[in-house]
Design an enzyme around this catalytic site. Structure first.
Site, short mmCIF file in Angstrom:
data_model
loop_
_atom_site.label_atom_id
_atom_site.label_comp_id
_atom_site.label_asym_id
_atom_site.label_seq_id
_atom_site.Cartn_x
_atom_site.Cartn_y
_atom_site.Cartn_z
N GLU A 152 66.11 55.46 11.23
CA GLU A 152 66.21 54.36 10.74
C GLU A 152 64.25 54.06 10.27
O GLU A 152 63.72 54.02 10.58
CB GLU A 152 67.17 53.11 11.59
CG GLU A 152 67.16 51.91 11.52
CD GLU A 152 67.57 51.46 12.32
OE1 GLU A 152 68.21 51.36 13.63
OE2 GLU A 152 67.12 50.27 12.99
N TYR A 180 81.82 45.59 12.44
CA TYR A 180 81.82 47.01 13.50
C TYR A 180 83.41 46.46 13.59
O TYR A 180 83.93 45.76 14.50
CB TYR A 180 80.94 47.39 13.77
CG TYR A 180 80.00 47.99 13.42
CD1 TYR A 180 79.75 47.84 11.32
CD2 TYR A 180 78.42 48.42 13.64
CE1 TYR A 180 78.52 48.82 11.18
CE2 TYR A 180 77.19 48.85 12.74
CZ TYR A 180 78.01 49.12 11.36
OH TYR A 180 75.89 49.58 11.32
N ARG A 193 72.15 43.21 6.38
CA ARG A 193 72.20 43.80 6.11
C ARG A 193 70.69 43.32 5.86
O ARG A 193 69.34 44.57 5.43
CB ARG A 193 72.65 44.86 4.61
CG ARG A 193 73.93 45.71 5.39
CD ARG A 193 73.75 46.18 6.50
NE ARG A 193 75.15 46.86 6.93
CZ ARG A 193 75.10 47.43 8.31
NH1 ARG A 193 73.80 48.39 8.40
NH2 ARG A 193 76.20 48.64 8.66
C1 3EB Z 1 73.34 50.08 12.38
O1 3EB Z 1 73.28 50.18 10.45
C2 3EB Z 1 72.31 50.94 12.74
O2 3EB Z 1 71.78 45.76 16.11
O3 3EB Z 1 70.30 43.92 15.27
C3 3EB Z 1 70.64 48.97 11.97
C4 3EB Z 1 69.92 47.19 12.17
C5 3EB Z 1 70.73 48.85 13.25
C6 3EB Z 1 69.79 46.64 12.62
C7 3EB Z 1 70.56 45.38 15.02
C8 3EB Z 1 71.05 47.65 14.11
C9 3EB Z 1 70.45 46.34 14.07
O4 3EB Z 1 74.41 49.78 12.41
C10 3EB Z 1 71.80 49.85 13.52
#
Ligand code: 3EB
Length: 333
Positions: free
Chosen positions: A322, A203, A216
């Site tokens: 989520e 990111y 993921r």
């Molecule tokens: C995202 O996709 C949503 O910081 O461990 C999803 C799964 C999310 C894990 C983490 C954060 C985390 O960014 C947020």
């Protein structure tokens, strides 16, 4: 079987086995706790008929357990499950390092130390819960503080902060400790990414000074088994939130993301194909008032699959829900 998941919500009968560890969601009493490691997630259940949902991982293999450094853990030959709770108040804020950041780094360093000591090197799945996740303190949102501490620990413990990182979720609760459950193994996880999304560890800095350290999804291999853990999945395409303010749109987009991760996992799997309808889901809904809409939308998308709905905060203020999920298959030989 090395690991069987049982939930108080499910009609699937319990096989023989002993609890390796688990979670209690809802209003888990502060009273007597099971002897195995339990992550207590104090968050309102939505649409539930009982005040608590109990989920456990059972194993038929011999167990060993222990506790130190605020970690309670239990393991068999191939898999370790642990729970760690730290009070942020025990960590003094320093210039450039909030209490939460310090606690997060310490939590992950302790986990890695335990995994090294137990010769259980591969972190498979992490469940992170923290108070007031969207609150800005000391000029930085608390989720972003957590991300700095977490990434620091991965780097300090020579784990690398991209690529081969665990599946995870990071969820906000109203109060409480920094509360982390984790599953690790003797065999490596196969990380799975989503072609519709930028990997979280890549990111851009718009989402905080350090990227989140998770994959993921992960395919993991307790003996004779293949488990797919799909991380918390939200309405993000590329790196951007889509459908702000539209909970049904976010629901559909999150499921499109889960479908895409599932397709990727199915390219890498060793057991028969995973299907959306066989997954066990946990859905975090930011606003309890959105629950009926979310449940109706998900019913048409996944049918009668097992779902636990929880009211909780998501790590971006514009995310309304989520979804995480997992499934387990036996391996042929
Ligand atoms: C995202 O996709 C949503 O910081 O461990 C999803 C799964 C999310 C894990 C983490 C954060 C985390 O960014 C947020």
């Amino acid at each position: 079987m090395t690991l069987q998941f049982v939930s108080s919500l499910s009609a699937v009968p319990r096989e023989t086995g002993t609890e390796l560890g688990g979670a209690l969601l809802g209003e888990p009493s502060t009273g007597a706790l099971p002897v195995w490691p339990v992550q207590r997630i104090f968050a309102p259940l939505l649409g539930a008929t009982s005040p608590v949902v109990q989920e456990n991982w059972l194993t038929t293999l011999p167990l060993r357990s222990g506790g130190s450094d605020d970690i309670v853990w239990c393991r068999n030959d191939g898999v370790l499950y642990g729970v760690l709770e730290l009070s942020e108040a025990d960590f003094l804020p320093m210039p450039g390092c909030s209490s939460l950041q310090a606690a997060s780094a310490e939590a992950y360093r302790r986990i890695f130390r335990l995994l090294d000591a137990q010769a259980m090197p591969h972190l498979w799945r992490v469940w992170n819960y923290l108070a007031d996740i969207n609150l800005e303190t000391e000029g930085l949102e608390r989720y972003r503080q957590f991300n700095i501490g977490r990434q620091d620990a991965f780097v300090a413990c020579r784990r690398g902060a991209s690529g081969n990182v665990p599946a995870a979720c990071a969820i906000g609760l109203v109060g409480g400790t920094l509360n982390i459950a984790f599953m690790a193994g003797t065999t490596p996880a196969v990380p799975v990414e989503n072609p519709r999304q930028v990997s979280a560890y890549n990111y851009p800095a718009d989402y905080g000074p350090r990227s989140p350290t998770f994959s993921r999804a992960a395919l993991v291999y307790p003996e004779g088994q293949e488990i797919l853990f799909i991380s918390g999945t939200a309405s993000i395409v590329g790196h951007q939130t889509v459908h702000p303010g539209d909970v049904v749109g976010q629901c559909r987009e999150s499921m499109a993301n889960i479908a895409a991760v599932l397709a990727e996992a199915n390219r890498l799997r060793r057991s028969p194909a995973f299907m959306l309808s066989e997954l066990c889901y946990r859905v975090y809904v930011r606003h309890a008032g959105d629950f009926d809409k979310v449940r109706a939308a998900l019913r048409t998308l996944i049918g009668a699959a097992e779902v636990v709905y929880v009211q909780a905060d998501i790590c971006r203020h514009d995310l309304l829900l989520e979804i995480e999920a997992f499934a387990s298959h036996a391996l042929e030989n």
